[in-house]
Design a protein around this motif. Sequence first.
Motif, PDB file in Angstrom:
ATOM      1  N   ILE A  55       0.860  -1.170   0.000  1.00 10.20           N
ATOM      2  CA  ILE A  55       0.000   0.000   0.000  1.00 10.20           C
ATOM      3  C   ILE A  55       0.901   1.226   0.000  1.00 10.20           C
ATOM      4  CG2 ILE A  55      -1.943   1.137   1.123  1.00 10.20           C
ATOM      5  CD1 ILE A  55      -2.042  -1.466   2.904  1.00 10.20           C
ATOM      6  N   ASP A 100      -7.701  -1.961  -5.102  1.00 11.09           N
ATOM      7  CA  ASP A 100      -6.574  -1.462  -4.318  1.00 11.09           C
ATOM      8  C   ASP A 100      -7.019  -0.584  -3.155  1.00 11.09           C
ATOM      9  OD1 ASP A 100      -4.723  -2.754  -5.744  1.00 11.09           O
ATOM     10  OD2 ASP A 100      -3.986  -1.021  -6.865  1.00 11.09           O
ATOM     11  N   ILE A 129      -7.404  -5.473   0.841  1.00 14.18           N
ATOM     12  CA  ILE A 129      -6.073  -5.166   1.379  1.00 14.18           C
ATOM     13  C   ILE A 129      -5.752  -6.098   2.550  1.00 14.18           C
ATOM     14  CG2 ILE A 129      -4.784  -3.381   2.636  1.00 14.18           C
ATOM     15  CD1 ILE A 129      -4.933  -2.798  -0.328  1.00 14.18           C
TER      16      ILE A 129
END
Length: 465
Positions: A105, A456, A462
């Motif tokens: 990230i 994303d 995530i």
Amino acid sequence: MVLVLLSGCGITKNTAQGQNNQEKKTFALYNVNVIPMTVGNEVIENTTVVIVDNKISAIGGKIPNDVMIIDGEGKWLIPGLIDMHVHNLVDGSPGNNYPTKGASIFFDNQDIMLLYVANGVTTTFELSGRVEHFGQRNEIIKGDIIGPRIALAALIGGSNASRVATTPSEGRQAVRIAKGDGYEFIKVYSRLNIETYKAIVDEAYKQEMKVVGHIPSAFEGKTEEAFVPHFSLVAHAEEFSKQANEFTEEEAYRLASLAKENGSWVTPNLSNLVRIAAQARSLDAVRDLPSFKYVHPLMQDKWITANQYNQGTNPKTITYYDELVEFHVLLVKALKELGVPMVAGTDAGTSGIVWGYSLHDELNLLVDAGLTTEETLAAATRLAATWLGIDDRVGTVEVGKFADLVLLDENPLLDINNTRKISGVFFNGRWVDKNQIDIMLENLAKKNSENIGKDDFLWSKIRER
Ligand SMILES: [Zn+2]
């Protein structure tokens, strides 16, 4: 006298170039009212403030030649605001799996920092510092992006923390490692055992690092034992209310006097519990925030789909949160009456607590709790700078200080909500006016809305990585 006009073009990108364009520029804020926030705080009306190379070089006197003039007529100049409790997004965070599963990230630091710029927050105190925060800070210092000064605390906890210590010697070692890593402060966390906590506070003093933090739950029933010398700043009013036997005025005084006797300062962080209580009732309290569109899409998703305060909520927890909100007001009144210094902090980054914007909410709540507007501004300027040990450089509007400054359309001493009426800000020697801020915010909201819902930026995706 040469008048240099600022173009209002977007500066979200190529800020390094923008920085060079303005480098070594001299600015004169003309005809401005200055609220210096010095101890006497005598307002200086209709004066000129000259800024040379990011420092205040004169207040009053003539306007020098060849300067950029900023019209301050009818406006109010205050020191840049300081949020004493934040959690800034940095690469790799947030996610419990970092770094073991290699979560990838990455954040655009300008997007993160813009929220502080837009709100005149020129210094932040990061209370769960990670190595990535140093890089984030360096980007700002180099002028690659516009953002606040950042003080960094390394968090040491008893479990479930990036730095874990379960014995006094581990605690001392953790402090020394944090010192070597470059952190300025130590944050103690909830699950430390008593002896380890005491060793950490003592070692931090030896290493000349001030200690901020929670009161570990191990001290329940013996709160006074947590107030050891050099436990310097309590990070939330909640640290007291978690230790309270009952939510009465007497209990508020008893707890406040522990801080008083020990010389500990307090960050009341009233906004935190107000926001928690609101989102426990309904996620609309998050969704409907005017600033929600500026929150990074991943966090927008997290705050809605994995909201720890809303999920599993029931009337009992809501009542409890409401009681805390009320008790924290009693605590602030007691702290004020006993003369315990308070600083303004928000826990920004916690769900529903938006970076930058939350500080104005906090100031509003501090006034509601009984602080004067001047005491409240001091909590977010001079006093915060004093605790951080940077009051020789920032925290007041004085000759020789850095030009961390906020220009307001109206007087915040009359109504604290006027801190929201920002006409322009000085960050790192750069003048950013309202027009530029609005354009940058608009661009950010657009970018966020385009990204929201993509894989994303989905919290559930995530978490799987
Ligand atoms: Zn926090």
